[in-house]
Design an enzyme around this catalytic site. Structure first.
Site, short mmCIF file in Angstrom:
data_model
loop_
_atom_site.label_atom_id
_atom_site.label_comp_id
_atom_site.label_asym_id
_atom_site.label_seq_id
_atom_site.Cartn_x
_atom_site.Cartn_y
_atom_site.Cartn_z
N ASP A 112 44.61 26.21 5.24
CA ASP A 112 43.96 26.26 3.93
C ASP A 112 44.99 26.81 2.96
OD1 ASP A 112 42.57 26.98 1.64
OD2 ASP A 112 40.85 27.82 2.71
N TYR A 145 39.20 22.13 -13.13
CA TYR A 145 40.44 21.50 -12.67
C TYR A 145 41.54 21.65 -13.72
CZ TYR A 145 43.54 17.82 -10.87
OH TYR A 145 44.62 17.12 -10.38
N LYS A 165 45.16 23.69 -13.36
CA LYS A 165 46.46 23.01 -13.45
C LYS A 165 47.29 23.54 -14.62
CE LYS A 165 45.91 20.40 -9.85
NZ LYS A 165 46.75 20.60 -8.65
#
Length: 265
Positions: free
Chosen positions: A61, A154, A158
């Site tokens: 992970d 998201y 980023k």
């Protein structure tokens, strides 16, 4: 053979950009640790070995510190150290807006997409420095550059990756460890598979990527080539940068499109 004698970790190596990069690194002489949260890591490693390359798979992970530490240790165990870290693993988190997104979802997206690259830098950089230097490449996104390419969770994650590359490059001054990020546009990966599958089934592939000047989406191999460049000595003076690989999408603000060779009306 830009990676001959080099030890490389790729996270998210089970599919998409990660798999394409792992295979490319190996085809140019690299010994690759293929990390993924699924058994697809083994499939990638098997592909590399079948092609005559060197690879070892590890289930991990990318947002778990113990797993990242273990991956770095495995690189040392199998290949004597570490030269390149490609922190590529990520999740999308869906497309819900700010007001409909659960805090638990945002937390998970940040854990994988941002804390994951942070952990990669934290634990890989010292080992890379021990070998005399090398490169860390992070997968960010055009969604981290400006709005319109991903969900709030998201996009925020980023954007953090882009800034993390800059901060890490500065804090690793004098180590000869370079840190850069790639910012993919629409690319055919496991994350975007439903979009591409629908477009093909509906005979609408001409609409995929239509907002960028190349008028198409990207294939994982196209992103892998840029990651390999940044990881190689070809990019020996490139540091702290976020490279958009998006067909030109992020080069413009929204405007009325003008076709090549035609006069605007």
């Amino acid at each position: 053979m830009r990676f001959s004698g080099k030890s490389i970790i790729v996270t998210g190596a089970g599919s998409g950009i990660g798999r394409a990069a792992a295979r490319l690194f190996a085809s140019e002489g690299g010994s690759v640790i293929c990390g993924d949260i699924t058994a697809a890591a083994e499939e990638t490693a098997d592909m590399i070995v079948a092609a005559g390359g060197a690879a070892h798979d590890i289930i991990m992970d990318a947002g778990n510190e113990e797993d990242v530490i273990r991956a770095v240790a495995v690189a040392g165990e199998y290949y004597g150290g570490l030269d390149v870290m490609f922190a590529n693993a990520g999740i999308s988190g869906g497309m819900a807006n700010i007001f409909d997104t659960d805090v638990a979802l945002i937390t998970e997206v940040l854990r994988v997409n941002l804390i994951g690259p942070y952990l990669a830098i934290k634990h890989a950089a010292p080992k890379i420095a021990e070998r005399g230097g090398g490169a860390i490449v992070l997968t960010a996104s055009v969604a981290g550059i400006r709005s319109g390419a991903g969900s709030p969770a998201y996009s925020a994650s980023k954007a953090g990756v882009i800034n993390l590359a800059m901060v890490a490059a500065q804090q690793l001054s004098g180590s000869n460890v370079r840190v850069n990020a790639i910012c993919p546009g629409l690319t055919e990966t496991g994350m975007t598979k439903p979009t591409f599958d629908y477009a093909r089934s509906a005979d609408k592939m001409d609409r995929v990527g239509r907002l960028n000047p190349l008028r198409r989406g990207a294939q994982p191999e196209e992103l892998a080539k840029v990651a390999a460049f940044l990881a190689s000595d070809d990019a020996s003076y490139v540091n702290g940068q976020a490279i958009a690989v998006d067909g030109g999408l992020s080069s413009s603000h929204p405007v009325t499109k003008q076709e090549y060779g035609k006069t605007a009306v």
